[in-house]
Design a protein around this motif. Structure first.
Motif, short mmCIF file in Angstrom:
data_model
loop_
_atom_site.label_atom_id
_atom_site.label_comp_id
_atom_site.label_asym_id
_atom_site.label_seq_id
_atom_site.Cartn_x
_atom_site.Cartn_y
_atom_site.Cartn_z
N PHE A 92 68.73 52.84 89.28
CA PHE A 92 67.34 52.99 88.84
C PHE A 92 67.33 53.42 87.38
CE2 PHE A 92 63.47 55.17 87.90
CZ PHE A 92 62.54 54.24 88.35
N PRO A 93 66.59 52.66 86.55
CA PRO A 93 65.98 51.37 86.86
C PRO A 93 67.06 50.31 87.02
CG PRO A 93 65.78 51.80 84.52
CD PRO A 93 66.41 53.03 85.13
N ASP A 94 66.66 49.08 87.41
CA ASP A 94 67.63 48.00 87.57
C ASP A 94 68.57 47.95 86.37
OD1 ASP A 94 66.64 47.13 89.99
OD2 ASP A 94 65.33 45.63 89.11
N GLY A 112 62.86 48.86 90.44
CA GLY A 112 62.12 49.47 89.36
C GLY A 112 60.97 50.36 89.70
#
Length: 115
Positions: A92-94, A112
């Protein structure tokens, strides 16, 4: 990124001392902004993306390796603890540095959003 990546020929292993445990199929690609689900269930009869090992629900490690001559280069890895039903674990995030649990599982989708 903005380029399709060829993941074919990379290896996944649940034992960092045995990097060549399971090879992603040669034609495995990942489109920009795409996602790939690999089942670590030791059930190859269910399809090409079913790894030849199972992850331990009590926790262990998982590594992604790139072959380099007779050796392997560790591309990425994670060590995780006990797992809960219907909870996924991801960055997180991607593509970010941090790993976290997602109460709403995200396999095949964007990490996300926060739970």
């Amino acid at each position: 990124g903005n380029v399709t990546e060829n993941l074919g020929g990379l290896y996944l292993s649940d034992d960092l001392t045995r990097p060549g445990k399971w090879q992603l199929p040669v034609a495995t690609t990942l489109a920009p902004g795409g996602f790939l689900v690999v089942w670590a269930d030791d059930d190859a009869k269910d399809g090409l993306l079913h790894a030849a090992f199972k992850l331990n629900r009590q926790g262990e490690e998982l590594g992604l390796f790139k072959p380099h001559g007779a050796n392997y280069i560790l591309v990425d890895w994670i060590r995780f603890g006990p797992q809960a039903a219907d909870v996924s674990y991801g960055r997180f995030p991607d593509g970010g540095e941090r790993w976290r649990a997602f109460i709403t599982p995200t396999p095949g989708g964007d990490n996300g959003t926060m739970d």
